[in-house]
Design a protein around this motif. Structure first.
Motif, PDB file in Angstrom:
ATOM      1  N   LEU A 323      -9.693 -15.268 -12.236  1.00 11.98           N
ATOM      2  CA  LEU A 323     -11.034 -15.546 -12.736  1.00 11.98           C
ATOM      3  C   LEU A 323     -12.087 -15.285 -11.668  1.00 11.98           C
ATOM      4  N   ALA A 324     -11.766 -15.618 -10.426  1.00 11.25           N
ATOM      5  CA  ALA A 324     -12.721 -15.371  -9.329  1.00 11.25           C
ATOM      6  C   ALA A 324     -12.980 -13.880  -9.162  1.00 11.25           C
ATOM      7  N   GLU A 325     -11.942 -13.079  -9.292  1.00  9.02           N
ATOM      8  CA  GLU A 325     -12.114 -11.623  -9.180  1.00  9.02           C
ATOM      9  C   GLU A 325     -12.935 -11.078 -10.346  1.00  9.02           C
ATOM     10  N   ILE A 326     -12.733 -11.633 -11.520  1.00 10.61           N
ATOM     11  CA  ILE A 326     -13.508 -11.184 -12.678  1.00 10.61           C
ATOM     12  C   ILE A 326     -14.989 -11.498 -12.484  1.00 10.61           C
ATOM     13  N   ASP A 327     -15.272 -12.655 -11.897  1.00  8.52           N
ATOM     14  CA  ASP A 327     -16.667 -13.016 -11.633  1.00  8.52           C
ATOM     15  C   ASP A 327     -17.321 -12.059 -10.643  1.00  8.52           C
ATOM     16  N   SER A 328     -16.587 -11.678  -9.615  1.00  5.75           N
ATOM     17  CA  SER A 328     -17.176 -10.823  -8.572  1.00  5.75           C
ATOM     18  C   SER A 328     -17.167  -9.345  -8.945  1.00  5.75           C
ATOM     19  N   GLU A 329     -16.220  -8.920  -9.768  1.00  4.92           N
ATOM     20  CA  GLU A 329     -16.072  -7.486 -10.051  1.00  4.92           C
ATOM     21  C   GLU A 329     -16.482  -7.098 -11.473  1.00  4.92           C
ATOM     22  N   GLY A 330     -16.478  -8.048 -12.399  1.00  5.19           N
ATOM     23  CA  GLY A 330     -16.738  -7.725 -13.798  1.00  5.19           C
ATOM     24  C   GLY A 330     -18.196  -7.452 -14.084  1.00  5.19           C
ATOM     25  N   GLN A 331     -18.436  -6.548 -15.035  1.00  2.92           N
ATOM     26  CA  GLN A 331     -19.784  -6.214 -15.478  1.00  2.92           C
ATOM     27  C   GLN A 331     -19.832  -6.262 -17.002  1.00  2.92           C
ATOM     28  N   LEU A 332     -20.932  -6.754 -17.526  1.00 10.19           N
ATOM     29  CA  LEU A 332     -21.103  -6.822 -18.970  1.00 10.19           C
ATOM     30  C   LEU A 332     -22.224  -5.868 -19.367  1.00 10.19           C
ATOM     31  N   LEU A 333     -21.884  -4.844 -20.124  1.00 12.11           N
ATOM     32  CA  LEU A 333     -22.878  -3.879 -20.569  1.00 12.11           C
ATOM     33  C   LEU A 333     -23.699  -4.452 -21.725  1.00 12.11           C
ATOM     34  N   LYS A 334     -24.805  -3.795 -22.030  1.00 15.15           N
ATOM     35  CA  LYS A 334     -25.703  -4.293 -23.067  1.00 15.15           C
ATOM     36  C   LYS A 334     -25.027  -4.368 -24.434  1.00 15.15           C
ATOM     37  N   ASP A 335     -24.068  -3.483 -24.658  1.00 18.57           N
ATOM     38  CA  ASP A 335     -23.392  -3.492 -25.955  1.00 18.57           C
ATOM     39  C   ASP A 335     -22.237  -4.482 -26.009  1.00 18.57           C
ATOM     40  N   GLY A 336     -22.060  -5.272 -24.931  1.00 16.17           N
ATOM     41  CA  GLY A 336     -21.013  -6.278 -24.892  1.00 16.17           C
ATOM     42  C   GLY A 336     -19.714  -5.834 -24.251  1.00 16.17           C
ATOM     43  N   THR A 337     -19.630  -4.578 -23.843  1.00 16.71           N
ATOM     44  CA  THR A 337     -18.404  -4.075 -23.216  1.00 16.71           C
ATOM     45  C   THR A 337     -18.205  -4.720 -21.849  1.00 16.71           C
TER      46      THR A 337
END
Length: 545
Positions: A323-337
């Motif tokens: 979960l920590a890696e998802i917080d630091s590396e994840g991106q949420l695009l405008k279309d929800g991707t």
């Protein structure tokens, strides 16, 4: 797993794989219906062990049986069942051969976990591996109850899905718990935010397990809990079944057991197929399945088995992230991707995130919220997660509540017989004779994941009542189940130990829906976990069955 905070990945217990035994074999044991034999797979023994390499192990050690335990045991602790085989009469040399063969088989076929004595065993694959704790020989289970549990799986799937769609029911049912349990409160906050956003999960995936015990006193199959998040051991359970089948192919004549009576068990294949179908429904060929894991996971090989099948049979790639890696590396695009490692995430499969310890900082909570906001298929979504809590099980056990979610009377009767009979009692209005009765027959389950037994039930309830606080919302008083007791050969760290055990049956199931179309609703296999009968608590290790 629900918000019960108990980890099913490597705690304490035994994995079993059921064998259907001949009715003639059982005539001398019982007048009841034919039995299944559950071959114990994984177990955490409650006895001292030495560190023995499963590779160099040449003379298996067998700890002596603590004789007389069944006779001395109070009937309230369980009922001693007549064993399918005479454990006392098995030749010691034969046991040593079977133990040695089992250790070799585990090593060659990947029935492994990380060795907790090796520092990096939970972080680096291939470092510090040891055979999974297991039971060496089969244990019996009545065939009629086995079939009952399997028939309940599709009903369970539909029930969870419908409960998950009723946001008001989830919020109201857990409102009092929210006031006294910080973990449940944070989950409900995320759920509430999704409701405010009018976030719809059109593609819904559940990889679940319903756990049961057979109560020897009432002869009822009773549900222990609903597991809607991180239903572990689909990979290793298959291997346990194969191990027991292999042992009985070689030694079945000596033991009087038939390997053909072991039911097929392939939850890893069916879970992988459901994940692949969910990935296909997302409709992005370059996307991946993201497995949410703990930073240190000694049960990683169970997870890797599933990812391996997903890749080899369905050509679907996976990534593993905390979960920590998802917080630091994840991106949420405008279309929800949701983007991780420059790849769109089609499915988020949680093998972590079910316990407060998985959220040591705000980073983990931000990641959970990010996932829920995304268009990725969640396994489970926050609403599925909440639907698996003990408090929701309590609500479903109340009169006329099942009818709110299930329309077929036959389904209500089938599921209600296991759920309502479980006797999920309220903690209010308990005094005098009623309280004394519950001390004998009840278990007090707290939302922190601990169970309270015996006189401690009285002390806790009286303390809560005296304080006059809302702390009672953090407890659920449940009927205590007394399963039959069987002599078992427990194996851990290369040592075989004889003791009396009790078993729990878990039935895996998969559910996939896209809007109004149900794509998958199947029973997927089983998991049997066994622990030493004298242990009140004790984490069950995920046993493959």
């Amino acid at each position: 797993m629900g918000v019960v905070h108990t980890s099913l990945s490597l705690s304490i217990g035994t994995h079993l794989s059921p064998i259907i035994t001949d009715a003639t074999t059982l005539k001398s044991q019982s007048k009841s219906k034919p039995n299944l034999i559950f071959t114990a797979h994984l177990h955490k023994a409650a006895f001292p062990t030495k560190q023995i390499s499963s590779v160099t192990y040449s003379t298996p050690k067998i700890a002596p049986l603590r004789r007389g335990r069944v006779r001395a045991m109070d009937a309230r602790k369980g009922v001693a069942a007549k064993p399918i085989i005479d454990f006392h009469g098995i030749d010691e040399k034969l046991i040593q051969k079977m133990v040695y063969d089992a250790l070799v088989w585990c090593s060659l076929h990947g029935l492994l976990v990380g060795d907790k004595t090796v520092q990096r065993s939970g972080k680096v694959p291939g470092v510090g591996m040891v055979h999974a704790p297991l039971a060496l020989l089969p244990m019996s289970f009545p065939e009629s109850y086995w079939k009952q549990a399997c028939e309940l799986a599709p009903i369970f799937n539909e029930l969870v899905d419908r409960v998950s769609l009723d946001g008001k029911f989830l919020q109201e049912s857990l409102a009092r718990t929210k006031k006294v349990d910080a973990f449940t409160s944070r989950l409900l906050d995320i759920h509430s935010e999704m409701l405010e956003m009018n976030k719809k999960e059109e593609i819904r995936l559940g990889l679940q397990r319903s756990d049961y015990m057979l109560d020897e006193q009432t002869k009822l199959l009773l549900q222990i809990e609903l597991n809607t998040i991180s239903s572990s051991m689909p990979g290793l359970s298959c291997l346990v079944s194969e191990l027991h089948r292999s042992l009985l192919n070689d030694y079945g004549n000596d033991l009087g057991l038939d390997s053909q009576r072991i039911p097929g068990n392939v939850p890893v294949n069916q879970f992988a197929e459901a994940l692949a179908k969910a990935w296909a429904e997302y409709n992005n060929d370059s996307s991946v399945v993201m497995v949410v894991v703990q930073s240190e996971e000694r049960n990683m090989y169970d997870q890797h088995w599933l990812c391996s099948v997903l890749k080899e049979k369905h050509n679907v790639k996976t990534v593993r992230k905390t979960l920590a890696e998802i917080d630091s590396e994840g991106q949420l695009l405008k279309d929800g991707t949701l983007i991780v490692d420059e790849k769109a995430v089609a499915v988020v499969y949680f093998r972590a995130g079910y316990a407060p310890t998985d959220y040591p900082s705000e980073s983990e909570w931000k990641a959970r919220l990010l996932i829920e906001q995304s268009s990725a298929v969640k396994c489970p979504s926050i609403s599925y997660h909440l639907a698996g809590t003990k408090k929701i099980q309590q609500e479903l056990a109340k009169p006329n509540v099942l009818e709110r979610f299930l329309t077929k009377k036959d389904d209500i009767d089938k599921y209600g017989s296991a759920l309502l009979a479980c006797g999920v009692w309220m903690t209010q209005k308990l005094s005098g004779k009623r309280l004394n009765n519950l001390i004998e027959k009840g278990i007090l389950h707290s939302t922190s994941g601990n169970n309270i037994y015996g006189d401690d039930v009285r002390e806790t309830l009286l303390r809560v009542k005296k304080e006059g606080s809302e702390e009672d919302a953090a407890y659920i008083l449940m009927q205590r189940i007394f399963p039959s007791i069987s002599l078992t050969f427990f194996m851990r760290e290369g040592i075989c130990h004889r003791d009396h055990g009790i078993s729990e049956l878990g039935i895996y199931s998969a559910y996939l829906r896209n809007k109004e179309k149900v794509l998958v609703n199947d029973q997927c296999g089983y998991l049997v976990r066994t622990k030493i009968s004298s242990s009140n608590e004790g984490a069950w290790i995920c046993c493959l069955g």
